[in-house]
Design an enzyme around this catalytic site. Structure first.
Site, mmCIF file in Angstrom:
data_model
loop_
_atom_site.group_PDB
_atom_site.id
_atom_site.type_symbol
_atom_site.label_atom_id
_atom_site.label_comp_id
_atom_site.label_asym_id
_atom_site.label_seq_id
_atom_site.Cartn_x
_atom_site.Cartn_y
_atom_site.Cartn_z
ATOM 1 N N HIS A 155 0.837 -1.222 0.000
ATOM 2 C CA HIS A 155 0.000 0.000 0.000
ATOM 3 C C HIS A 155 0.862 1.259 0.000
ATOM 4 O O HIS A 155 0.433 2.303 0.481
ATOM 5 C CB HIS A 155 -0.954 0.043 1.197
ATOM 6 N N SER A 277 14.998 21.430 -15.837
ATOM 7 C CA SER A 277 13.800 22.197 -16.136
ATOM 8 C C SER A 277 14.220 23.523 -16.765
ATOM 9 O O SER A 277 15.258 24.069 -16.421
ATOM 10 C CB SER A 277 13.024 22.465 -14.841
ATOM 11 N N LYS A 283 15.824 21.476 -10.633
ATOM 12 C CA LYS A 283 15.192 20.219 -11.025
ATOM 13 C C LYS A 283 16.128 19.227 -11.690
ATOM 14 O O LYS A 283 17.002 19.585 -12.465
ATOM 15 C CB LYS A 283 14.023 20.490 -11.994
ATOM 16 N N GLU A 290 9.633 8.189 -16.970
ATOM 17 C CA GLU A 290 8.272 8.691 -17.212
ATOM 18 C C GLU A 290 7.829 8.344 -18.632
ATOM 19 O O GLU A 290 6.680 7.955 -18.868
ATOM 20 C CB GLU A 290 8.223 10.206 -17.009
#
Ligand code: ARG
Length: 460
Positions: A155, A277, A283, A290
């Protein structure tokens, strides 16, 4: 002049020709198309259906076409309907009448079925060697991290202690099954050489399909000519095998994304495998993973395209089936691209073992072990669970972890607690003692690694 001009009095409408044409995407099967035709001609000649001179001219002509395509001297004619017609027309332009005899006892329906099988057999081979490289990368990383304690999650909550190696070996098991699925698909594909099915209803020529199969490396021939041209099960099996493979890669990618977040900090990607970024200077983004997660949806889409395209098709060949190619090409291309990017990304990633350990030391992941300690002293598990739960609640209220509780406090909850409890619930003990088959104890994971290596060697 098109190949069927006998029956027709008009040229095909330009728009229809473009609509109908598949050369822009099926041209990638040129080598398989030529290989199939050379085998077909050899079989026709051996059976006395084609003269030896014609066979020689055809073989030399096709070999020349192959060389010219590969060297860039010959480019595909966008006006050709498909790769099969392009090669045949080019051959006839080069060698004359013998070229026109090549299509004896054959149809594009069995030809395309053959080309596809040859093409995807080759692609499966390439994907399997990438799988092997990926599994070997994981096995190497696992061998380095059998002692790297990390929290095991259910979980997405810290559950029980495990090691990074144990976690990685879960993926090895998934990937070994992926290998088996792809091999299984390949085996069935190779067992059903379709050429000689003709348009769908066989032929009156005395062909020897077994010979063609052997020349092309197949283990058997399709046993029904209607099925021979209509069957795309191998395409579905391949697309579903690839979908499952991508699903595994996507779950792994999702974990890498989580591990790279400041919330986890379990992993840091090499600068060469992450992006920044354009606005936020701090970043460092895990774009690769992804994209893999995103592209997984694309491969599922390819599978859905194939299933949907086939679901209402009457036997035998229907032009709808031309739509199988782009979907399956896309699936294999996507998988190859994803795996070959994932491997060096993983190899170069830094595993932040201290952070893993720190996370494992918090979150009460030894609460089950505390209960198990009491069970070993004679308390029924349900009662022990209750005691451990109460102690966790107490710790939360006090801002403590279980191993910080003084023995007196522990004994207030159960008289069975003694000084050896601290050893029993230490992180290292908790991992080392999880020796059950398949568990995270370092010795047990080393056994899993050895066994996985053997399985891999037996498979590939
Ligand atoms: N380009 C076709 C395909 O990809 C080849 C078979 C065409 N056969 C036919 N009878 N139109 O399926």
């Amino acid at each position: 002049m098109v190949l069927w001009s006998g029956r027709f009095s008009k040229e095909l409408d330009k728009q229809v020709n473009d609509f109908n044409s598949s050369i822009s995407f099926d041209n990638r099967m040129y080598a398989q198309d030529i290989k199939g035709s050379i085998a077909h001609a050899a079989m026709l000649a051996r059976q006395g259906i084609l003269s030896n001179e014609d066979k020689k001219a055809i073989t030399a002509g096709l070999t020349g076409i192959l060389e010219d395509i590969e060297s860039g001297r010959l480019s595909f004619d966008p006006a050709a309907e498909d790769i099969h017609m392009f090669v045949e027309a080019e051959l006839t332009a080069r060698i004359g009448d013998a070229g026109k005899r090549l299509h004896t006892a054959r149809s594009r329906n069995d030809q395309v079925a053959l080309d596809m099988k040859l093409y995807f057999h080759d692609e499966i081979g390439r994907i399997l060697s990438l799988c092997r490289e990926l599994i070997e990368t994981l096995l190497e990383k696992a061998a380095e991290h059998t002692e790297t304690v990390m929290p095991g999650y259910t979980h997405l909550q810290r559950g029980q202690p495990t090691t990074f190696a144990h976690h990685l070996m879960a993926y090895v098991q998934m990937l070994l099954r992926d290998v088996q699925r792809l091999q299984d698909c390949d085996k069935r594909l190779l067992d059903t050489m379709p050429l000689g099915s003709g348009a769908a209803f066989g032929t009156t020529y005395p062909i020897d399909r077994q010979m063609t199969a052997e020349l092309l490396g197949f283990t058997g021939i399709s046993q029904n000519s209607i099925d021979g041209v209509s069957d795309r099960d191998y395409a579905l099996e391949l697309a579903s095998g690839l979908s499952i493979f991508m699903m595994h890669l996507s779950r792994f990618s999702e974990e890498v994304i989580l591990w790279c977040s400041w919330e986890f900090r379990f992993m840091e990607l090499d600068d060469a495998f992450s992006t920044g970024s354009s606005i936020m200077p701090q970043k460092k983004n895990p774009d690769i993973t992804e994209l893999i997660r995103g592209k997984t949806g694309r491969v599922y889409g390819d599978l859905t395209t194939l299933l949907t395209m086939l679901k209402g098709l009457p036997l035998a060949y229907n032009k709808d089936m031309q739509e199988d190619k782009e979907a399956l090409f896309d699936a294999v291309d996507t998988v190859k691209l994803c795996v070959s990017t994932f491997i060096p990304m993983l190899k170069s990633a830094r595993v932040l073992t201290e952070n893993m350990r720190r996370a494992a030391a918090q979150g009460f992941i030894n609460a089950t072990d505390l209960a198990d300690y009491l069970v070993k002293k004679g308390l029924p598990f349900r009662d022990a669970h209750q005691v451990s739960g109460q102690l966790v609640a107490y710790c939360i209220s006090q801002g403590l972890v279980l191993e910080e509780l003084p023995l007196e406090t522990l004994q207030e909850h159960s008289a069975l607690f003694a000084g050896d409890v601290y050893h029993a619930i230490s992180l290292d003990t908790c991992v080392r003692e999880r020796k059950s088959a398949g568990g995270p104890a370092p010795e047990e994971v080393k056994r899993q690694i050895t066994l996985a290596k053997e399985t891999l060697a037996a498979l590939l």
